[in-house]
Design a protein around this motif. Structure first.
Motif, PDB file in Angstrom:
ATOM      1  N   ALA A 168      -8.442 -41.758  82.045  1.00  0.00           N
ATOM      2  CA  ALA A 168      -9.573 -42.039  81.148  1.00  0.00           C
ATOM      3  C   ALA A 168     -10.671 -41.002  81.345  1.00  0.00           C
ATOM      4  CB  ALA A 168     -10.117 -43.448  81.401  1.00  0.00           C
ATOM      5  N   LEU A 169     -10.891 -40.591  82.607  1.00  0.00           N
ATOM      6  CA  LEU A 169     -11.900 -39.559  82.871  1.00  0.00           C
ATOM      7  C   LEU A 169     -11.504 -38.231  82.223  1.00  0.00           C
ATOM      8  CD1 LEU A 169     -12.756 -40.186  86.628  1.00  0.00           C
ATOM      9  CD2 LEU A 169     -14.285 -40.462  84.695  1.00  0.00           C
ATOM     10  N   VAL A 170     -10.228 -37.859  82.355  1.00  0.00           N
ATOM     11  CA  VAL A 170      -9.766 -36.593  81.793  1.00  0.00           C
ATOM     12  C   VAL A 170      -9.870 -36.624  80.268  1.00  0.00           C
ATOM     13  CG1 VAL A 170      -7.728 -35.126  81.482  1.00  0.00           C
ATOM     14  CG2 VAL A 170      -8.295 -36.015  83.746  1.00  0.00           C
ATOM     15  N   ARG A 171      -9.546 -37.769  79.658  1.00  0.00           N
ATOM     16  CA  ARG A 171      -9.644 -37.874  78.199  1.00  0.00           C
ATOM     17  C   ARG A 171     -11.076 -37.679  77.715  1.00  0.00           C
ATOM     18  NH1 ARG A 171      -5.724 -42.022  78.808  1.00  0.00           N
ATOM     19  NH2 ARG A 171      -7.371 -43.588  78.892  1.00  0.00           N
ATOM     20  N   ARG A 172     -12.034 -38.038  78.530  1.00  0.00           N
ATOM     21  CA  ARG A 172     -13.444 -37.927  78.136  1.00  0.00           C
ATOM     22  C   ARG A 172     -13.990 -36.516  78.332  1.00  0.00           C
ATOM     23  NH1 ARG A 172     -16.599 -42.698  80.932  1.00  0.00           N
ATOM     24  NH2 ARG A 172     -18.290 -41.779  79.721  1.00  0.00           N
ATOM     25  N   VAL A 173     -13.238 -35.667  79.048  1.00  0.00           N
ATOM     26  CA  VAL A 173     -13.719 -34.309  79.294  1.00  0.00           C
ATOM     27  C   VAL A 173     -13.422 -33.448  78.068  1.00  0.00           C
ATOM     28  CG1 VAL A 173     -13.401 -32.234  80.705  1.00  0.00           C
ATOM     29  CG2 VAL A 173     -13.414 -34.492  81.783  1.00  0.00           C
ATOM     30  N   ASP A 174     -14.417 -32.698  77.604  1.00  0.00           N
ATOM     31  CA  ASP A 174     -14.247 -31.756  76.498  1.00  0.00           C
ATOM     32  C   ASP A 174     -13.809 -30.425  77.114  1.00  0.00           C
ATOM     33  OD1 ASP A 174     -14.314 -30.134  74.322  1.00  0.00           O
ATOM     34  OD2 ASP A 174     -16.394 -30.564  73.761  1.00  0.00           O
ATOM     35  N   LEU A 175     -12.468 -30.233  77.174  1.00  0.00           N
ATOM     36  CA  LEU A 175     -11.923 -29.057  77.840  1.00  0.00           C
ATOM     37  C   LEU A 175     -12.314 -27.763  77.134  1.00  0.00           C
ATOM     38  CD1 LEU A 175      -8.380 -30.362  78.824  1.00  0.00           C
ATOM     39  CD2 LEU A 175     -10.373 -30.079  80.282  1.00  0.00           C
ATOM     40  N   ASP A 176     -12.405 -27.790  75.814  1.00  0.00           N
ATOM     41  CA  ASP A 176     -12.812 -26.583  75.079  1.00  0.00           C
ATOM     42  C   ASP A 176     -14.226 -26.162  75.463  1.00  0.00           C
ATOM     43  OD1 ASP A 176     -10.391 -26.383  73.774  1.00  0.00           O
ATOM     44  OD2 ASP A 176     -11.052 -27.657  72.105  1.00  0.00           O
ATOM     45  N   ALA A 177     -15.145 -27.144  75.532  1.00  0.00           N
ATOM     46  CA  ALA A 177     -16.528 -26.835  75.909  1.00  0.00           C
ATOM     47  C   ALA A 177     -16.575 -26.349  77.357  1.00  0.00           C
ATOM     48  CB  ALA A 177     -17.417 -28.062  75.726  1.00  0.00           C
ATOM     49  N   LEU A 178     -15.764 -26.986  78.209  1.00  0.00           N
ATOM     50  CA  LEU A 178     -15.723 -26.582  79.613  1.00  0.00           C
ATOM     51  C   LEU A 178     -15.192 -25.154  79.748  1.00  0.00           C
ATOM     52  CD1 LEU A 178     -16.083 -27.529  82.561  1.00  0.00           C
ATOM     53  CD2 LEU A 178     -13.713 -28.263  82.502  1.00  0.00           C
ATOM     54  N   ALA A 179     -14.120 -24.830  79.015  1.00  0.00           N
ATOM     55  CA  ALA A 179     -13.544 -23.489  79.066  1.00  0.00           C
ATOM     56  C   ALA A 179     -14.500 -22.448  78.500  1.00  0.00           C
ATOM     57  CB  ALA A 179     -12.224 -23.457  78.304  1.00  0.00           C
ATOM     58  N   ALA A 180     -15.262 -22.837  77.459  1.00  0.00           N
ATOM     59  CA  ALA A 180     -16.211 -21.895  76.857  1.00  0.00           C
ATOM     60  C   ALA A 180     -17.311 -21.516  77.839  1.00  0.00           C
ATOM     61  CB  ALA A 180     -16.811 -22.494  75.596  1.00  0.00           C
ATOM     62  N   GLU A 181     -17.673 -22.432  78.717  1.00  0.00           N
ATOM     63  CA  GLU A 181     -18.745 -22.162  79.682  1.00  0.00           C
ATOM     64  C   GLU A 181     -18.224 -21.563  80.989  1.00  0.00           C
ATOM     65  OE1 GLU A 181     -21.438 -25.340  80.367  1.00  0.00           O
ATOM     66  OE2 GLU A 181     -21.478 -25.922  78.254  1.00  0.00           O
ATOM     67  N   LEU A 182     -16.911 -21.514  81.133  1.00  0.00           N
ATOM     68  CA  LEU A 182     -16.321 -21.031  82.375  1.00  0.00           C
ATOM     69  C   LEU A 182     -16.382 -19.509  82.432  1.00  0.00           C
ATOM     70  CD1 LEU A 182     -14.751 -21.964  84.907  1.00  0.00           C
ATOM     71  CD2 LEU A 182     -12.677 -21.664  83.602  1.00  0.00           C
ATOM     72  N   ASP A 183     -16.892 -18.966  83.523  1.00  0.00           N
ATOM     73  CA  ASP A 183     -16.930 -17.516  83.738  1.00  0.00           C
ATOM     74  C   ASP A 183     -15.637 -17.139  84.460  1.00  0.00           C
ATOM     75  OD1 ASP A 183     -17.418 -14.880  84.255  1.00  0.00           O
ATOM     76  OD2 ASP A 183     -19.282 -15.199  85.371  1.00  0.00           O
ATOM     77  N   VAL A 184     -14.614 -16.804  83.649  1.00  0.00           N
ATOM     78  CA  VAL A 184     -13.274 -16.543  84.188  1.00  0.00           C
ATOM     79  C   VAL A 184     -13.306 -15.366  85.163  1.00  0.00           C
ATOM     80  CG1 VAL A 184     -10.915 -15.894  83.578  1.00  0.00           C
ATOM     81  CG2 VAL A 184     -12.183 -17.494  82.141  1.00  0.00           C
ATOM     82  N   ALA A 185     -14.070 -14.321  84.823  1.00  0.00           N
ATOM     83  CA  ALA A 185     -14.140 -13.145  85.696  1.00  0.00           C
ATOM     84  C   ALA A 185     -14.677 -13.523  87.073  1.00  0.00           C
ATOM     85  CB  ALA A 185     -15.017 -12.062  85.063  1.00  0.00           C
ATOM     86  N   ALA A 186     -15.702 -14.397  87.106  1.00  0.00           N
ATOM     87  CA  ALA A 186     -16.269 -14.818  88.390  1.00  0.00           C
ATOM     88  C   ALA A 186     -15.265 -15.654  89.180  1.00  0.00           C
ATOM     89  CB  ALA A 186     -17.551 -15.614  88.156  1.00  0.00           C
ATOM     90  N   VAL A 187     -14.507 -16.500  88.472  1.00  0.00           N
ATOM     91  CA  VAL A 187     -13.501 -17.334  89.151  1.00  0.00           C
ATOM     92  C   VAL A 187     -12.410 -16.450  89.735  1.00  0.00           C
ATOM     93  CG1 VAL A 187     -11.716 -19.092  88.801  1.00  0.00           C
ATOM     94  CG2 VAL A 187     -13.962 -19.355  87.739  1.00  0.00           C
ATOM     95  N   VAL A 188     -11.921 -15.499  88.933  1.00  0.00           N
ATOM     96  CA  VAL A 188     -10.853 -14.616  89.390  1.00  0.00           C
ATOM     97  C   VAL A 188     -11.332 -13.767  90.562  1.00  0.00           C
ATOM     98  CG1 VAL A 188      -9.425 -12.632  88.722  1.00  0.00           C
ATOM     99  CG2 VAL A 188      -9.643 -14.584  87.185  1.00  0.00           C
TER     100      VAL A 188
END
Length: 193
Positions: free
Chosen positions: A51-71
């Motif tokens: 239920a928690l995962v269903r409530r997460v907006d993965l697109d919005a989360l991915a849009a705010e994710l700094d992939v370069a910083a994570v990598v």
């Protein structure tokens, strides 16, 4: 009067409790308090993760994710160490990869002088069976015919040379005889019938 007192107490508590809680939170290490007094595993067991995962907006989360910083924070060594390269290569269709290569373009980039310079010619020559190679060349050439042809040509040349020398010798003898007999030069001996 009781209701007035109750109202007064309720108003006082509403004003006082937030201040007490703020003072308490500021003076107590809540993280340590939770660690010591809350069973987090039991609490997590009651969570409905789906239920928690269903409530997460993965697109919005991915849009705010700094992939370069994570990598940049990921150490690839442990990940690579866990990869079985033999298994990966076994899954690759090398024929399909080779079919996609542009060999002409690759060969155009190769410097043949550099390639030849790296070849150990002494080792290559040492591996050649020169005797077998010579036999193969001799078998491919009709050596007896060449010898016959050469011998025939040499014999013809020799006969011509002997005839020519004989004619010169005849001319010399004729000249000597003409001088001896005092004939004019170039007249030659009389032809006998």
């Amino acid at each position: 009067m009781v209701s007035t007192l109750d109202g007064w107490l309720e108003t006082a508590l509403r004003a006082l409790v937030p201040r007490v809680v703020d003072a308490l939170v500021a003076s107590v290490d809540l993280t340590d308090l939770v660690r010591r007094h809350v069973d987090l595993d039991a609490l997590a067991g009651h969570l409905d993760v789906e239920a928690l995962v269903r409530r997460v907006d993965l697109d919005a989360l991915a849009a705010e994710l700094d992939v370069a910083a994570v990598v940049a924070r990921v150490d690839p060594a442990p990940v690579v160490a866990r990869i079985d390269l033999d298994e990966v290569v076994a899954r690759v269709d090398l024929d399909a990869v080779a079919a996609r290569l542009d060999l002409e373009r690759l060969l155009a980039r190769v410097d043949p002088d550099t390639v030849v310079a790296r070849v150990d010619l002494d080792a290559v020559i040492a591996r050649i069976d020169l005797v077998a190679l010579a036999r193969e060349v001799i078998d491919a050439v009709d050596l007896p015919e060449i010898v016959r042809s050469s011998t025939g040509t040499m014999a013809t040349d020799a006969v011509r040379s002997v005839r020519s020398e004989t004619m010169r010798a005849d001319d010399a003898v004729a000249g000597f005889v003409d001088r001896l007999l005092r004939r004019p030069p170039g007249r030659g001996a009389p032809v006998l019938p």
